[in-house]
Each structure stands twice: as structure tokens, then as C-alpha cells.
Design a protein around this motif. Structure first.
Motif, mmCIF file in Angstrom:
data_model
loop_
_atom_site.group_PDB
_atom_site.id
_atom_site.type_symbol
_atom_site.label_atom_id
_atom_site.label_comp_id
_atom_site.label_asym_id
_atom_site.label_seq_id
_atom_site.Cartn_x
_atom_site.Cartn_y
_atom_site.Cartn_z
ATOM 1 N N ILE A 54 -54.340 -79.173 82.278
ATOM 2 C CA ILE A 54 -54.037 -79.960 81.077
ATOM 3 C C ILE A 54 -55.166 -79.837 80.072
ATOM 4 C CG2 ILE A 54 -53.737 -82.322 80.217
ATOM 5 C CD1 ILE A 54 -52.211 -82.896 82.854
ATOM 6 N N GLY A 55 -56.411 -79.874 80.563
ATOM 7 C CA GLY A 55 -57.555 -79.708 79.662
ATOM 8 C C GLY A 55 -57.549 -78.353 78.984
ATOM 9 N N TYR A 56 -57.216 -77.319 79.734
ATOM 10 C CA TYR A 56 -57.124 -75.977 79.153
ATOM 11 C C TYR A 56 -56.010 -75.920 78.112
ATOM 12 C CZ TYR A 56 -56.283 -70.973 78.715
ATOM 13 O OH TYR A 56 -56.094 -69.706 78.219
ATOM 14 N N GLY A 57 -54.860 -76.528 78.451
ATOM 15 C CA GLY A 57 -53.735 -76.520 77.509
ATOM 16 C C GLY A 57 -54.057 -77.282 76.230
ATOM 17 N N VAL A 58 -54.677 -78.437 76.334
ATOM 18 C CA VAL A 58 -55.042 -79.215 75.159
ATOM 19 C C VAL A 58 -56.082 -78.464 74.340
ATOM 20 C CG1 VAL A 58 -56.173 -81.334 74.384
ATOM 21 C CG2 VAL A 58 -54.398 -81.443 76.136
ATOM 22 N N GLY A 59 -57.033 -77.852 75.031
ATOM 23 C CA GLY A 59 -58.064 -77.069 74.328
ATOM 24 C C GLY A 59 -57.445 -75.898 73.585
ATOM 25 N N ILE A 61 -54.366 -75.736 72.421
ATOM 26 C CA ILE A 61 -53.615 -76.276 71.278
ATOM 27 C C ILE A 61 -54.554 -76.680 70.145
ATOM 28 C CG2 ILE A 61 -52.179 -78.223 70.537
ATOM 29 C CD1 ILE A 61 -50.834 -78.074 73.317
ATOM 30 N N MET A 62 -55.662 -77.307 70.502
ATOM 31 C CA MET A 62 -56.607 -77.785 69.488
ATOM 32 C C MET A 62 -57.300 -76.615 68.776
ATOM 33 S SD MET A 62 -56.242 -80.999 69.509
ATOM 34 C CE MET A 62 -57.626 -81.841 68.808
ATOM 35 N N SER A 63 -57.583 -75.544 69.509
ATOM 36 C CA SER A 63 -58.264 -74.408 68.879
ATOM 37 C C SER A 63 -57.291 -73.505 68.117
ATOM 38 C CB SER A 63 -59.018 -73.591 69.928
ATOM 39 O OG SER A 63 -58.111 -72.992 70.832
ATOM 40 N N ALA A 64 -55.994 -73.669 68.334
ATOM 41 C CA ALA A 64 -55.008 -72.843 67.643
ATOM 42 C C ALA A 64 -54.930 -73.202 66.169
ATOM 43 C CB ALA A 64 -53.632 -73.021 68.293
ATOM 44 N N GLY A 65 -55.331 -74.388 65.817
ATOM 45 C CA GLY A 65 -55.257 -74.826 64.416
ATOM 46 C C GLY A 65 -56.403 -74.305 63.558
ATOM 47 N N ARG A 66 -57.399 -73.712 64.154
ATOM 48 C CA ARG A 66 -58.538 -73.234 63.366
ATOM 49 C C ARG A 66 -58.253 -71.955 62.660
ATOM 50 N NH1 ARG A 66 -63.778 -73.877 67.134
ATOM 51 N NH2 ARG A 66 -63.013 -75.577 68.320
#
Length: 66
Positions: A54-59, A61-66
């Protein structure tokens, strides 16, 4: 409302009820304890892997917006 009993009568009743209990043998207690430790290890491993995923998935998703 329940009637009050004196402490001596209460202790006699407790002793009578405790005598009716079927206590586990030493072998049953050891086997149950080992099984608890095994299940705790499985649960801890599963939760660790799930948390990492889950941490990898959230990370990601969060880095995809950069």
C-alpha cells in the motif's frame, strides 16, 4: 434483584463450579501456545507485506503528479 449471599457460601459455590471445569492437559496447552505464535507470525508477515504494498502504491500515485 439477586439475593445477597455471604462470602463463605459464595466461595463454596465457586469451588463447586471450578471442580466442574475440564482443564487442558500440558500437551494441549503447549500445542495451543505454539499455534498462537505461528498464527501471530503469519498475521505480522501478511500485515507487513500489505503495508509495504500500500505504501508503494500510494507513493507511486503521489509521485505520478509531478
Amino acid at each position: 434483584m439477586a439475593s445477597k449471599t455471604n462470602p463463605f457460601t459464595f466461595l463454596q459455590q465457586v469451588r463447586t463450579e471450578v471442580a466442574k471445569v475440564t482443564w487442558p492437559t500440558r500437551r494441549e496447552t503447549v500445542i495451543s501456545t505454539i499455534m498462537v505464535f505461528i498464527m501471530v507470525a503469519f498475521a505480522a508477515t501478511f500485515l507487513f507485506v500489505a503495508d509495504q504494498a500500500i505504501g508503494y502504491g500510494v507513493g507511486a500515485i503521489m509521485s505520478a503528479g509531478r
